[in-house]
Design a protein around this motif. Structure first.
Motif, PDB file in Angstrom:
ATOM      1  N   SER A 158      -7.625  -7.979  15.983  1.00 17.43           N
ATOM      2  CA  SER A 158      -6.783  -8.962  15.297  1.00 17.43           C
ATOM      3  C   SER A 158      -5.528  -8.292  14.760  1.00 17.43           C
ATOM      4  CB  SER A 158      -7.556  -9.599  14.140  1.00 17.43           C
ATOM      5  OG  SER A 158      -7.802  -8.639  13.119  1.00 17.43           O
ATOM      6  N   LEU A 159      -4.530  -9.107  14.453  1.00 17.86           N
ATOM      7  CA  LEU A 159      -3.284  -8.568  13.915  1.00 17.86           C
ATOM      8  C   LEU A 159      -3.523  -7.854  12.591  1.00 17.86           C
ATOM      9  CD1 LEU A 159      -0.811 -11.513  14.654  1.00 17.86           C
ATOM     10  CD2 LEU A 159      -0.961  -9.316  15.833  1.00 17.86           C
ATOM     11  N   ARG A 160      -4.421  -8.392  11.789  1.00 16.52           N
ATOM     12  CA  ARG A 160      -4.713  -7.756  10.503  1.00 16.52           C
ATOM     13  C   ARG A 160      -5.349  -6.378  10.702  1.00 16.52           C
ATOM     14  NH1 ARG A 160      -4.397  -9.739   5.671  1.00 16.52           N
ATOM     15  NH2 ARG A 160      -4.122 -11.847   6.503  1.00 16.52           N
ATOM     16  N   GLU A 161      -6.238  -6.272  11.684  1.00 17.51           N
ATOM     17  CA  GLU A 161      -6.859  -4.973  11.962  1.00 17.51           C
ATOM     18  C   GLU A 161      -5.825  -3.964  12.453  1.00 17.51           C
ATOM     19  OE1 GLU A 161     -11.404  -6.172  13.333  1.00 17.51           O
ATOM     20  OE2 GLU A 161      -9.758  -6.323  14.781  1.00 17.51           O
ATOM     21  N   ILE A 162      -4.918  -4.430  13.298  1.00 16.51           N
ATOM     22  CA  ILE A 162      -3.862  -3.547  13.811  1.00 16.51           C
ATOM     23  C   ILE A 162      -2.970  -3.082  12.676  1.00 16.51           C
ATOM     24  CG2 ILE A 162      -1.863  -3.404  15.346  1.00 16.51           C
ATOM     25  CD1 ILE A 162      -3.236  -5.630  17.028  1.00 16.51           C
ATOM     26  N   ALA A 163      -2.583  -4.019  11.818  1.00 13.57           N
ATOM     27  CA  ALA A 163      -1.698  -3.684  10.706  1.00 13.57           C
ATOM     28  C   ALA A 163      -2.339  -2.685   9.765  1.00 13.57           C
ATOM     29  CB  ALA A 163      -1.314  -4.960   9.954  1.00 13.57           C
ATOM     30  N   GLN A 164      -3.617  -2.872   9.478  1.00 15.99           N
ATOM     31  CA  GLN A 164      -4.316  -1.972   8.564  1.00 15.99           C
ATOM     32  C   GLN A 164      -4.467  -0.581   9.157  1.00 15.99           C
ATOM     33  OE1 GLN A 164      -8.148  -3.413   7.343  1.00 15.99           O
ATOM     34  NE2 GLN A 164      -8.444  -1.813   5.826  1.00 15.99           N
ATOM     35  N   ALA A 165      -4.780  -0.508  10.442  1.00 15.21           N
ATOM     36  CA  ALA A 165      -4.985   0.787  11.084  1.00 15.21           C
ATOM     37  C   ALA A 165      -3.691   1.573  11.217  1.00 15.21           C
ATOM     38  CB  ALA A 165      -5.620   0.589  12.458  1.00 15.21           C
ATOM     39  N   ALA A 166      -2.582   0.872  11.476  1.00 19.15           N
ATOM     40  CA  ALA A 166      -1.303   1.546  11.715  1.00 19.15           C
ATOM     41  C   ALA A 166      -0.451   1.672  10.466  1.00 19.15           C
ATOM     42  CB  ALA A 166      -0.522   0.802  12.796  1.00 19.15           C
ATOM     43  N   VAL A 168       1.228  -0.884   8.987  1.00 16.35           N
ATOM     44  CA  VAL A 168       2.416  -1.719   9.148  1.00 16.35           C
ATOM     45  C   VAL A 168       2.114  -3.120   8.647  1.00 16.35           C
ATOM     46  CG1 VAL A 168       3.226  -0.397  11.149  1.00 16.35           C
ATOM     47  CG2 VAL A 168       1.769  -2.404  11.503  1.00 16.35           C
ATOM     48  N   ALA A 169       3.145  -3.936   8.555  1.00 11.97           N
ATOM     49  CA  ALA A 169       2.961  -5.323   8.161  1.00 11.97           C
ATOM     50  C   ALA A 169       2.375  -6.118   9.327  1.00 11.97           C
ATOM     51  CB  ALA A 169       4.296  -5.924   7.729  1.00 11.97           C
ATOM     52  N   VAL A 170       1.747  -7.245   9.004  1.00 12.89           N
ATOM     53  CA  VAL A 170       1.163  -8.086  10.047  1.00 12.89           C
ATOM     54  C   VAL A 170       2.244  -8.571  10.999  1.00 12.89           C
ATOM     55  CG1 VAL A 170      -0.046 -10.260  10.488  1.00 12.89           C
ATOM     56  CG2 VAL A 170      -0.781  -8.790   8.602  1.00 12.89           C
ATOM     57  N   ALA A 171       3.429  -8.892  10.453  1.00 13.25           N
ATOM     58  CA  ALA A 171       4.532  -9.338  11.306  1.00 13.25           C
ATOM     59  C   ALA A 171       4.948  -8.245  12.282  1.00 13.25           C
ATOM     60  CB  ALA A 171       5.721  -9.753  10.437  1.00 13.25           C
ATOM     61  N   THR A 172       4.930  -6.999  11.827  1.00 14.32           N
ATOM     62  CA  THR A 172       5.267  -5.889  12.719  1.00 14.32           C
ATOM     63  C   THR A 172       4.224  -5.739  13.802  1.00 14.32           C
ATOM     64  OG1 THR A 172       6.389  -4.727  10.909  1.00 14.32           O
ATOM     65  CG2 THR A 172       5.758  -3.423  12.819  1.00 14.32           C
TER      66      THR A 172
END
Length: 303
Positions: A158-166, A168-172
């Motif tokens: 999910s976008l939230r998982e990607i944002a947390q791992a990297a 970055v913001a969810v929009a990014t």
């Protein structure tokens, strides 16, 4: 910076009842918070004062002293706060401007200005730790690449998982995913250009004779080559292939990222880390030789 305030000390000495506990750094027995209370107790003729002990490094004890003195008792002057921020920038260069501002009671922009004027090279890191304890790179391009690598390893995340791992913001994270689906670089052209300008200015050093040589190694894996491998189903949809892509991605660091890692290694661990890094390099070299041997023998059988 102005020393003891005798008026404040006398006011505390004349007050009735026990003084609030002072805070003492146990390893050094230095007073972290409560110097005026100790002076007041002496004026009273007291022989004892209640104390609370804290452990940790002297640098962390100083941070605690500043934090406590900005929240109660006689407030620190603006000059004291600025001096404290400058000292914390030197001892905790990985902390973000907002985190230091929260401790010292000055604005993040003021901390940023103090950091810019700082001559301590250790303060010029490429990642900072925020108030929430998360480490975020100052280089947005690097964070986007990390998000791209995570998406390559876990395309259904999910976008939230990607944002947390990297970090970055969810929009990014959403923008990175869209770029990858279009076959584009996860880093926009403007960010890549800015990164190249920074790398050209920072990632070289003067060599004997005045020539300039790279200060740290170039990325082990080219971005385009790594992107093509991530699109290969034979790698992307097998456990061993995903493991290989993950390992290659973790070693595909920019020069500034390698420098950041080197600067973060404590002096007493430098030898151990260097030995481990050499062993990893030897294992990768052995792995490469095995692949080359297989490739040559495969071509020989095909001929």
């Amino acid at each position: 910076m102005d020393g003891e305030n005798t008026r404040h000390t006398r006011a505390l000495a004349e007050s009735e009842g026990p003084l609030p506990p002072i805070v003492v750094h146990r390893p050094t027995m230095r007073i972290v918070d409560g110097m005026h209370r100790v002076r007041a107790a002496l004026l009273r003729g007291d022989e004892h004062i209640e104390a609370r002990f804290v452990d940790g490094s002297p640098e962390d004890a100083f941070v605690l002293a500043v934090k406590l003195n900005t929240r109660h008792g006689m407030p620190l002057s603006q000059a004291d706060r600025a001096a404290a921020a400058t000292r914390i920038i030197g001892t905790h260069p990985h902390w973000s401007d907002r985190r230091i501002a929260e401790v010292t009671g000055i604005s993040p922009s003021a901390v940023g200005a103090l950091r810019t004027r700082s001559t301590d090279q250790a303060a010029q890191l490429n990642a900072r730790t925020g108030r929430d304890g998360r480490v975020r790179p100052l280089n947005a391009a690097e964070a986007r690449r990390r998000a791209g690598a995570f998406i390559g390893d876990r395309p259904d995340a999910s976008l939230r998982e990607i944002a947390q791992a990297a970090g970055v913001a969810v929009a990014t994270a959403r923008d990175v995913r869209k770029r990858l689906r279009r076959g584009e670089d996860p880093v926009p052209p403007k960010l890549r250009a800015a990164e190249q300008r920074t790398a050209a200015a920072e990632d070289t050093r003067e060599a004997p004779g005045g020539s300039r040589v790279p200060a740290v190694p170039e990325p082990a894996v080219g971005r385009s080559a790594l992107a093509n491998m991530r699109k290969d189903p034979s790698l992307r949809f097998t456990e061993s292939g995903r493991t290989l892509l993950y390992l290659l991605s973790s070693h595909s660091l920019t020069p500034e990222r390698w420098r950041w890692l080197a600067e973060s290694v404590p002096t007493h661990r430098a030898t151990d880390v260097a030995r481990s890094a050499r062993r990893c390099g030897e294992q990768w070299l052995q792995f490469a030789r095995e692949l080359e041997r297989r490739s040559v023998s495969g071509h020989g059988r095909a001929g």
